[in-house]
Design an enzyme around this catalytic site. Structure first.
Site, short mmCIF file in Angstrom:
data_model
loop_
_atom_site.label_atom_id
_atom_site.label_comp_id
_atom_site.label_asym_id
_atom_site.label_seq_id
_atom_site.Cartn_x
_atom_site.Cartn_y
_atom_site.Cartn_z
N SER A 42 47.93 71.80 -5.20
CA SER A 42 48.50 70.48 -5.53
C SER A 42 48.32 70.06 -6.99
O SER A 42 48.99 69.15 -7.44
CB SER A 42 47.91 69.40 -4.62
OG SER A 42 46.57 69.15 -4.96
N LYS A 83 43.02 64.60 -7.63
CA LYS A 83 44.35 64.20 -8.11
C LYS A 83 44.22 63.51 -9.46
O LYS A 83 43.13 63.25 -9.94
CB LYS A 83 45.02 63.22 -7.13
CG LYS A 83 45.11 63.70 -5.70
CD LYS A 83 46.05 64.85 -5.52
CE LYS A 83 46.04 65.29 -4.05
NZ LYS A 83 46.61 66.59 -3.86
#
Length: 186
Positions: A42, A83
């Site tokens: 990701s 993230k």
């Protein structure tokens, strides 16, 4: 008899030293810094699967996250995610034609590259995300993975509370050929 007493004293000294070392290691890992292993694609191309990094747990005790910092947060009781902070409290976020808009102003994202000539980020407005906010609430942030086509982030999870954030990452220490101190926006 003196020799046996001396040996016992040495063992106690070693035991004390080991207990102090383990105690300090526990304190450092629990409250200051901890390792994390990137799990999945990701954050490509910035971070790769199995990259190992250090999480700074004390940084946000004295300040708030900045845009584009890479953070680790509790996504669930069993899982932490890594993230990038994109939106801050009080801001409106939108993405149109791969351009990030913060309060209707375009913002460069230098860490994103043409990733296989695909659409990097599908268009969205903050109001379309879970919570349907007009602006990001206080004590919350919007996070996205750098690999926007393959990331479970605020587009699915909603805003991330500051209470969920473990800390920020900026040092990659493994693999050796990719050791790096990440700069803001890289």
């Amino acid at each position: 008899m003196g020799k046996q007493k001396k040996k016992k004293s040495e063992w106690l000294d070693w035991l004390k030293a080991l207990l102090i070392a383990f105690g300090l290691a526990f304190i450092v890992r629990t409250f200051l810094f901890a390792p994390i292993v990137v799990d999945g694609p990701s954050m490509l191309p910035t971070l790769h699967d199995r990259d190992q990094m250090i999480v700074n747990k004390i940084g946000y005790r004295f300040g708030d996250p900045e845009r584009f910092e890479i953070v680790v947060f509790h996504a669930s009781d069993q899982k932490d995610f890594i993230k990038r902070v994109i939106g801050l409290p009080g801001e409106h976020i939108a993405v149109r034609d791969n351009v990030l808009y913060v309060n209707d102003q375009p913002v460069e994202q230098p860490f994103l590259t043409e990733y296989n000539n695909e659409i990097l980020t599908n268009d969205f407005e903050l109001e379309e995300l879970p919570g349907e906010y007009k602006t990001i609430p206080e004590d919350q942030v919007l996070v996205l993975g750098d690999n926007r086509g393959n990331s479970t982030d605020s587009r699915i999870l909603g805003m991330i509370s500051m209470d969920q954030i473990v800390g920020k990452t900026s040092v990659r220490y493994w693999p050796f050929d990719r050791i790096d101190i990440m700069k803001l926006g890289e």
